[in-house]
Motif scaffolding. Sequence first.
Motif, mmCIF file in Angstrom:
data_model
loop_
_atom_site.group_PDB
_atom_site.id
_atom_site.type_symbol
_atom_site.label_atom_id
_atom_site.label_comp_id
_atom_site.label_asym_id
_atom_site.label_seq_id
_atom_site.Cartn_x
_atom_site.Cartn_y
_atom_site.Cartn_z
ATOM 1 N N LEU A 104 0.831 -1.207 0.000
ATOM 2 C CA LEU A 104 0.000 0.000 0.000
ATOM 3 C C LEU A 104 0.868 1.261 0.000
ATOM 4 C CD1 LEU A 104 -2.881 -0.996 2.446
ATOM 5 C CD2 LEU A 104 -2.998 -0.735 -0.044
ATOM 6 N N LEU A 105 1.952 1.225 0.762
ATOM 7 C CA LEU A 105 2.844 2.392 0.799
ATOM 8 C C LEU A 105 3.473 2.620 -0.573
ATOM 9 C CD1 LEU A 105 4.580 2.031 4.276
ATOM 10 C CD2 LEU A 105 2.960 3.781 3.552
ATOM 11 N N ARG A 106 3.836 1.529 -1.207
ATOM 12 C CA ARG A 106 4.410 1.696 -2.546
ATOM 13 C C ARG A 106 3.355 2.191 -3.536
ATOM 14 N NH1 ARG A 106 5.868 -3.639 -3.528
ATOM 15 N NH2 ARG A 106 6.190 -4.167 -1.381
ATOM 16 N N GLN A 107 2.131 1.713 -3.381
ATOM 17 C CA GLN A 107 1.050 2.150 -4.253
ATOM 18 C C GLN A 107 0.765 3.627 -4.081
ATOM 19 O OE1 GLN A 107 -0.839 0.611 -6.646
ATOM 20 N NE2 GLN A 107 0.542 -1.155 -6.418
ATOM 21 N N GLN A 108 0.802 4.079 -2.844
ATOM 22 C CA GLN A 108 0.510 5.475 -2.545
ATOM 23 C C GLN A 108 1.683 6.344 -2.973
ATOM 24 O OE1 GLN A 108 -2.360 6.836 -1.331
ATOM 25 N NE2 GLN A 108 -3.231 4.793 -1.629
ATOM 26 N N GLY A 149 3.959 8.820 -3.590
ATOM 27 C CA GLY A 149 4.186 10.204 -3.128
ATOM 28 C C GLY A 149 2.880 10.901 -2.794
ATOM 29 N N ASN A 150 1.825 10.191 -2.390
ATOM 30 C CA ASN A 150 0.540 10.806 -2.063
ATOM 31 C C ASN A 150 0.684 11.687 -0.837
ATOM 32 O OD1 ASN A 150 -2.072 11.461 -1.516
ATOM 33 N ND2 ASN A 150 -2.893 9.400 -1.881
ATOM 34 N N PRO A 151 0.381 12.994 -0.980
ATOM 35 C CA PRO A 151 0.547 13.927 0.132
ATOM 36 C C PRO A 151 -0.515 13.735 1.213
ATOM 37 C CG PRO A 151 -0.301 15.049 -1.796
ATOM 38 C CD PRO A 151 -0.034 13.633 -2.189
ATOM 39 N N ASN A 152 -1.582 12.955 0.969
ATOM 40 C CA ASN A 152 -2.627 12.762 1.997
ATOM 41 C C ASN A 152 -2.253 11.683 3.038
ATOM 42 O OD1 ASN A 152 -4.241 14.660 0.764
ATOM 43 N ND2 ASN A 152 -5.264 13.143 -0.532
ATOM 44 N N LEU A 153 -1.184 10.954 2.776
ATOM 45 C CA LEU A 153 -0.776 9.919 3.731
ATOM 46 C C LEU A 153 -0.087 10.523 4.925
ATOM 47 C CD1 LEU A 153 0.689 6.987 1.633
ATOM 48 C CD2 LEU A 153 -1.349 6.979 3.015
ATOM 49 N N PRO A 154 -0.428 10.080 6.102
ATOM 50 C CA PRO A 154 0.296 10.575 7.289
ATOM 51 C C PRO A 154 1.698 9.990 7.322
ATOM 52 C CG PRO A 154 -1.437 9.002 7.938
ATOM 53 C CD PRO A 154 -1.518 9.188 6.464
ATOM 54 N N SER A 155 2.647 10.763 7.838
ATOM 55 C CA SER A 155 4.007 10.253 7.848
ATOM 56 C C SER A 155 4.397 9.754 9.193
ATOM 57 C CB SER A 155 5.035 11.259 7.435
ATOM 58 O OG SER A 155 4.581 12.522 7.257
#
Length: 124
Positions: free
Chosen positions: A112-116, A118-124
């Motif tokens: 899922l992280l790889r799929q996302q 560079g999605n800026p909506n993901l919490p870091s």
Amino acid sequence: MKQDRTQSHLDQIGVRVDQLTIKQDHTQSQLDQIGSKVDQLSDQVDNFIIHTQRLFTKAGGEIEETKARTERLEALMLKLDRSFEEQKSQFQEFQLTTGAALERIDRILDYLLRQQGGNPNLPS
């Protein structure tokens, strides 16, 4: 004179018979005392035997009770040992399935992280 001597001998024999009678009575008295002591000793031996038999009977009962308790304890220990082995086996199986599930979850998260990406909506 012969008659006097014969009478003297008869008197001596009478005295000896009296002495023998006294000695016989004394001997009979001693025999009676010995018989009484033998009877007392016999009673004491009988009482000792009865008491000893009771003790052996009681000890035998306690031994049988102890054997029965030991057998029950052994059966319980075997049951507990089997239960422990079953629980140990179930725990090992749980560890394997939990480990496998965590690995799948970890791979899914990585995916899922790889799929996302560079999605800026993901919490870091």
